[in-house]
Each structure stands twice: as C-alpha cells, then as structure tokens.
Design an enzyme around this catalytic site. Structure first.
Site, PDB file in Angstrom:
ATOM      1  N   GLU A 162      87.447  51.240  -5.368  1.00 18.07           N
ATOM      2  CA  GLU A 162      88.399  50.154  -5.153  1.00 18.07           C
ATOM      3  C   GLU A 162      89.736  50.721  -4.679  1.00 18.07           C
ATOM      4  OE1 GLU A 162      87.912  46.853  -5.045  1.00 18.07           O
ATOM      5  OE2 GLU A 162      89.893  47.150  -4.205  1.00 18.07           O
ATOM      6  N   GLU A 166      97.987  47.832  -7.631  1.00 21.39           N
ATOM      7  CA  GLU A 166      98.499  46.859  -8.592  1.00 21.39           C
ATOM      8  C   GLU A 166      99.795  46.266  -8.050  1.00 21.39           C
ATOM      9  OE1 GLU A 166      98.563  48.268 -12.641  1.00 21.39           O
ATOM     10  OE2 GLU A 166      96.601  49.200 -12.359  1.00 21.39           O
ATOM     11  N   LYS A 221      87.787  58.243  -2.170  1.00 15.18           N
ATOM     12  CA  LYS A 221      88.745  57.575  -3.069  1.00 15.18           C
ATOM     13  C   LYS A 221      89.736  58.595  -3.641  1.00 15.18           C
ATOM     14  CE  LYS A 221      90.807  54.794  -5.803  1.00 15.18           C
ATOM     15  NZ  LYS A 221      91.762  53.806  -5.370  1.00 15.18           N
ATOM     16  N   ALA A 269     111.873  57.257  -1.767  1.00 14.49           N
ATOM     17  CA  ALA A 269     112.152  58.220  -2.843  1.00 14.49           C
ATOM     18  C   ALA A 269     112.377  57.458  -4.137  1.00 14.49           C
ATOM     19  CB  ALA A 269     113.390  59.035  -2.487  1.00 14.49           C
ATOM     20  N   CYS A 277      96.326  55.858 -11.904  1.00 17.84           N
ATOM     21  CA  CYS A 277      95.395  56.539 -10.979  1.00 17.84           C
ATOM     22  C   CYS A 277      95.884  57.825 -10.335  1.00 17.84           C
ATOM     23  CB  CYS A 277      94.998  55.563  -9.884  1.00 17.84           C
ATOM     24  SG  CYS A 277      94.029  54.202 -10.528  1.00 17.84           S
TER      25      CYS A 277
HETATM   26  N1  LIG Z   1      94.219  50.219 -11.887  1.00 18.46           N
HETATM   27  C1  LIG Z   1      94.144  50.425 -10.596  1.00 18.46           C
HETATM   28  O1  LIG Z   1      95.077  50.127  -9.840  1.00 18.46           O
HETATM   29  C2  LIG Z   1      92.913  51.025  -9.990  1.00 18.46           C
HETATM   30  C3  LIG Z   1      92.745  50.983  -8.605  1.00 18.46           C
HETATM   31  C4  LIG Z   1      91.598  51.505  -8.056  1.00 18.46           C
HETATM   32  C5  LIG Z   1      90.654  52.088  -8.886  1.00 18.46           C
HETATM   33  N2  LIG Z   1      90.819  52.160 -10.225  1.00 18.46           N
HETATM   34  C6  LIG Z   1      89.768  52.736 -11.055  1.00 18.46           C
HETATM   35  O2  LIG Z   1      89.010  51.686 -11.636  1.00 18.46           O
HETATM   36  C7  LIG Z   1      88.560  52.057 -12.948  1.00 18.46           C
HETATM   37  C8  LIG Z   1      89.007  51.023 -13.949  1.00 18.46           C
HETATM   38  O3  LIG Z   1      90.425  51.022 -13.995  1.00 18.46           O
HETATM   39  P1  LIG Z   1      91.232  49.874 -14.728  1.00 18.46           P
HETATM   40  O4  LIG Z   1      92.656  50.087 -14.396  1.00 18.46           O
HETATM   41  O5  LIG Z   1      90.597  48.550 -14.460  1.00 18.46           O
HETATM   42  O6  LIG Z   1      90.941  50.259 -16.276  1.00 18.46           O
HETATM   43  P2  LIG Z   1      91.217  49.393 -17.565  1.00 18.46           P
HETATM   44  O7  LIG Z   1      91.426  50.355 -18.671  1.00 18.46           O
HETATM   45  O8  LIG Z   1      92.246  48.341 -17.281  1.00 18.46           O
HETATM   46  O9  LIG Z   1      89.838  48.609 -17.811  1.00 18.46           O
HETATM   47  C9  LIG Z   1      88.654  49.221 -18.188  1.00 18.46           C
HETATM   48  C10 LIG Z   1      87.933  48.318 -19.192  1.00 18.46           C
HETATM   49  O10 LIG Z   1      86.618  48.820 -19.437  1.00 18.46           O
HETATM   50  C11 LIG Z   1      86.256  48.502 -20.766  1.00 18.46           C
HETATM   51  N3  LIG Z   1      85.116  49.325 -21.190  1.00 18.46           N
HETATM   52  C12 LIG Z   1      85.062  50.674 -21.348  1.00 18.46           C
HETATM   53  N4  LIG Z   1      83.802  51.038 -21.704  1.00 18.46           N
HETATM   54  C13 LIG Z   1      83.061  49.913 -21.765  1.00 18.46           C
HETATM   55  C14 LIG Z   1      81.680  49.645 -22.053  1.00 18.46           C
HETATM   56  N5  LIG Z   1      80.819  50.629 -22.334  1.00 18.46           N
HETATM   57  N6  LIG Z   1      81.256  48.364 -22.043  1.00 18.46           N
HETATM   58  C15 LIG Z   1      82.117  47.345 -21.730  1.00 18.46           C
HETATM   59  N7  LIG Z   1      83.418  47.542 -21.428  1.00 18.46           N
HETATM   60  C16 LIG Z   1      83.883  48.811 -21.438  1.00 18.46           C
HETATM   61  C17 LIG Z   1      87.533  48.756 -21.543  1.00 18.46           C
HETATM   62  O11 LIG Z   1      87.512  48.064 -22.767  1.00 18.46           O
HETATM   63  C18 LIG Z   1      88.615  48.235 -20.569  1.00 18.46           C
HETATM   64  O12 LIG Z   1      88.953  46.880 -20.842  1.00 18.46           O
HETATM   65  C19 LIG Z   1      89.106  53.462 -13.186  1.00 18.46           C
HETATM   66  O13 LIG Z   1      88.117  54.391 -12.853  1.00 18.46           O
HETATM   67  C20 LIG Z   1      90.262  53.557 -12.224  1.00 18.46           C
HETATM   68  O14 LIG Z   1      90.511  54.881 -11.825  1.00 18.46           O
HETATM   69  C21 LIG Z   1      91.931  51.613 -10.791  1.00 18.46           C
END
Ligand SMILES: NC(=O)c1ccc[n+]([C@@H]2O[C@H](COP(=O)([O-])OP(=O)(O)OC[C@H]3O[C@@H](n4cnc5c(N)ncnc54)[C@H](O)[C@@H]3O)[C@@H](O)[C@H]2O)c1
Length: 463
Positions: A162, A166, A221, A269, A277
């Site tokens: 993704e 944010e 990514k 800056a 991330c």
């Molecule tokens: N936040 C960003 O801007 C962004 C952008 C691109 C990619 N990513 C990637 O996406 C992924 C998720 O990021 P995020 O910011 O959404 O994380 P987050 O912590 O907001 O959400 C992850 C969720 O997964 C749940 N979870 C964990 N293990 C679980 C399981 N076994 N069963 C059910 N639920 C479970 C947690 O309770 C949590 O609510 C990461 O790998 C991150 O690097 C994040």
C-alpha cells in the site's frame, strides 16, 4: 475468477481505509475487516461515524456510505477467513525489539500469526494478499506455512503493498499514482493476479495497475519509502548548512524543485520525518542488505535515519541553547504532536523525541494538538521508558486550547504543520507569554516576519 467475498485481517490505518474504498467502489463484493482489538472494531462500528478510530479527511463519509451494506467490521476472524475467497493481510510489522535483528529487522510475528490462523481455518482455496509492508521473500515463509497444512487447500500469495500517505489516504486510494500487484508466473498465480487487477479496475485505469513478480513488488515498497525519506533527510541536511551560511532552505528547495529532474515534492525541511513506516522500512532494508553482506548499501541507507535523528535532536538542543542554556522549570508550549497534519497518528512523531530531550532538561511541556488525545501522548512518552509515567504526567500537561498551552510559556515549539496554527491570534498569545517570547518553528509554517513585528524571537528550521 470473480471475487465476491473479501476478508481483511487488521483494521488499522491501512486495512480500514483501504477496505472502505474497495467496498465503496465494488458494491457487489462483501468486504469484512477483522481485528483482534475489540475496542478498535467497536469504534469502527460506532453508530456515530465521526467516532471511527482513525481520523482521515473524507474517511467517515466513505464508511458511512458502505458500512453495513457491503462493508463490515468484526472480531470474528475465523468466520471471515472461512467465507472469503481473497484475504488481505494488513497487520502491523514493527521493528523487532528483541533477539536477532533487534532494532532493525521487521517483526513478522503478527504476519505469521495470520498465516497460521488461515492455515487452521481455511477449508477451500484462497488468494492471500500481502498488504502489510514486508521484507523481500516473506511470501515464501507465508507459502511455507500455508502449504504444510495437509488439508488439500490451495493458496496463491500476492504482494500488493500500500502506498497511501496518512492525511490523504482516501484521495490516494481513490486516485493512486499506481497499484502494484506481484504474483507467481504460474497459470494459477497469474489467475490470482488477474482477480485482484479486476477488483481495482472498477475505479482505476488499468494502465496504472502494474504487475510484477512477488519479490520485486515486496522490494518496491521498501524502496519507495527509502527514496521518500531520503529526500527529507537530504533537504534537512541542507537546512543545517543554510542556518550556518545565511542561505534560506525554502529558497533552495524552490530552486532545486523547479528542476524537472528533481521535482518539488518532499523537499520541505522540518524537525524530521515520523510515522510508522519510513524509519521501520529503512531499518528493515538496512537489515536485509547487511544480511546479504552488502555493508556499503546498508550504511548508505542507514545514514537517512542518522540524519533524521540528528535533526530532531538538534531542534531540541537549539531550544535549550537559545533559552540561555537552561529550560529547567520553564514552560514550553508544543503546537502539535501528530507526526504530520490531518492524522491522529503519532507513531515515531518528532514531537515525542523533542519532548523527551526537553524533559531530560527538566522543562515543563504543555501540548496542544487538534486530534491527538492526552492518553496517546502519555502512552508515547511512557513507551520510551526514559522516566516513570508519574513523572511524565507531572512534567507534561495536555490541553484543549492553544492559548492555554502558550499561557506563561517561555517558548512555543511548532512540531506539526496543522493549518490552524497559522490562524491564531499571535498578538494575543504574545501578551500571555514570558518575555522574551520565543517561537521555534519546526515546520516553517508561521508568518515569521509578522511574528517578529509583534515582538517574538523567531527561529525557523533552515533559516
Ligand atoms: N500507516 C501507513 O501509512 C502505512 C502505509 C503503507 C503501508 N503500511 C503498512 O501496512 C501495515 C499495517 O499498518 P497500519 O498502520 O495499518 O498498522 P496498525 O497498527 O494501525 O493496524 C494493524 C492492526 O492489525 C491488528 N492485528 C495484528 N495481528 C492480528 C491478527 N493476528 N488478527 C487480527 N488482527 C491483527 C492489530 O490489532 C491492529 O489493529 C504495516 O505493515 C505497515 O508498514 C502502513
């Protein structure tokens, strides 16, 4: 293959918005987002859509349109896995805090947990989509776990990282620059890729749907985040030179950004990048490079993090130095705590580290952020483990109003670029502050000349 039923494991900053947009754009597909965190799911189901757990411009409208029609939030992980033809894994992949790879490698225990759960529950063939950001070749580990269940179920693994940012997640999801889908070259693999392509093609031009092999997709990514963060560290490095030489980093950024080979984005800056991330993905890249013995490559990327840490530290140290080498007992008002504007996410926010350093110098901090709760701010400080949580609560006061934050303060530090910070009555604030009244603008957003006329002593990053 036409997908009718999707499950997404992880209802966080990625899973929630991504699935809400898929549901909105594909009304014929049932989308169920599951999470182990009951409170988070309850908040996604709150009858008042303004109380969903993630603040993103436009997100509550999208959720309001699709929720309980074809978009569902649930804690019943097993049921959603069983029913789905396609399962997105969108769980957190933080940096490891223990054991080998500590401080660098991605902790894949949540990913592995999902794979094992799917392996246990699935009774028919599924397409598994890695949405989380993962080290190269993670798909192999997932496949290994899934293919050893012995229950005859076939799994195809796709990588679909993704790229949303944010603060603009909904826009990014509605009109992405591209969508990347990595899959196996086998006929079954290509069929799975096509099934996911067909979902996105409901609203995205097929030319923007890029297909690659799984490993290229996973690495792309990490590469994208490394390049973006590198631009920030590069301009931040120049900001320090600007401060010493009389050049102005905003002018330098404009001058170089007008070069079409460089482009204007990510050249602002600041007090340093944050968010969940950039740091973790670069550390992960550094770890991967080192594990292949590519030490020069690892050192090159690690420098991006070193520069970012330096920028945060020097911002905090400059406050101490400017306030006559002591902030002990002095009130410093923080404008902003979120890692950027238009989000309530505070993970790795520069504000946390600047606060920590100032608290070590015994400052009193008063924080105002339009979207971040006091509970979150204390949790962020407690997580650092630098001092007791009682002490954090004694030294840091979280208020609901910027004027209250600045009342009696020696300085204001701008840590987040929220638009409303430009709109305040700085004349009024000035009268309430200690004199000389200092402003440390870590985001270069305030009208410095006007504030100087009022009487503030201004310090702006890169000027
Ligand atoms: N936040 C960003 O801007 C962004 C952008 C691109 C990619 N990513 C990637 O996406 C992924 C998720 O990021 P995020 O910011 O959404 O994380 P987050 O912590 O907001 O959400 C992850 C969720 O997964 C749940 N979870 C964990 N293990 C679980 C399981 N076994 N069963 C059910 N639920 C479970 C947690 O309770 C949590 O609510 C990461 O790998 C991150 O690097 C994040």
């Amino acid at each position: 293959m036409k997908i009718k039923n999707i499950c997404c494991i992880g209802a966080g900053y990625v899973g929630g918005p991504t699935m809400a947009v898929i549901a909105l754009k594909c009304p014929e597909i049932k989308v169920t987002v599951v999470d182990l965190n009951k409170e988070r799911i309850a908040a996604w189901n709150d009858p008042d859509v303004n109380n969903i757990p993630i603040f993103e411009p436009g997100l509550s409208d999208v959720v309001a349109k699709a929720r309980n029609k074809n978009l569902f939030f649930s804690t019943d992980v097993d049921k959603a896995i069983r029913e789905a033809e396609m399962i997105f894994i969108s769980v957190n992949t933080p940096t490891k805090t223990y054991g080998s790879g500590k401080g660098y490698a991605a902790d894949l225990k949540y990913i592995e947990g999902c794979a094992r759960q799917i392996a246990k529950v699935a009774t028919d063939d599924k397409i598994i989509v890695e949405k989380s950001t993962l080290p190269v070749r993670t798909a192999e580990a997932i496949r290994d776990i899934l293919s050893n269940t012995g229950n005859g179920v076939n799994f195809q693994i796709l990588s679909n990282p993704e790229f949303l940012a944010e603060g603009s997640a909904v826009d990014n999801l509605l009109t992405p620059d591209r969508v990347l889908i990595g899959g196996d070259n086998s006929p079954k693999g290509q069929e799975a890729v096509q099934a996911l392509v067909d979902i996105y093609a409901n609203w995205i031009d097929r030319k923007k749907l890029l297909t690659t092999n799984v490993w290229s997709s996973e690495l792309s990514k990490l590469t994208a985040n490394a390049f973006l963060a590198q631009r920030i560290s590069s301009i931040n490095a120049m900001s320090e030179i600007c401060e010493q030489t009389g050049a102005d980093v905003t002018e330098v950024a404009r001058a170089i950004g007008s070069d079409s080979r460089i482009g204007p984005k990510f050249l602002k800056a600041s007090v340093g990048f944050g968010g969940s991330c950039f740091q973790k993905d670069i550390l992960n890249l550094v770890y991967i490079a080192r594990s292949y013995g590519l030490n020069e490559v690892a050192d090159y990327w690690e420098q991006v993090i070193i520069m970012n840490n330096h920028q945060r530290t020097r911002f905090a140290k400059n406050i101490v130095k400017t306030l006559y080498n002591t902030v002990s007992g002095k009130k410093i008002a923080f404008f902003g705590w979120a890692f950027k504007k238009d989000t309530n996410d505070t993970r790795e926010s520069a504000a946390i580290y600047v606060a920590d350093l100032l608290l070590e110098e015994q400052a009193q901090i008063s924080v105002y952020d339009p979207k971040v709760t006091a509970e979150q701010i204390y949790a962020d400080l407690d997580y650092l483990n630098t001092r007791s949580s009682e002490e954090n609560r004694r030294l840091v006061n979280v208020v609901q109003n910027p004027y209250e934050a600045a009342e009696g303060a020696h300085a204001i530090a701008v840590l987040t670029e929220w638009g409303e910070f430009r709109e305040y009555n700085y004349q009024d604030i000035y009268t309430k502050m200690q004199k000389p009244a200092f402003v440390f603008d870590g985001r270069s957003i305030l009208a410095a000349d006007r504030l100087k006329e009022i009487g503030y002593k201004m310090q702006v990053i890169g000027k």
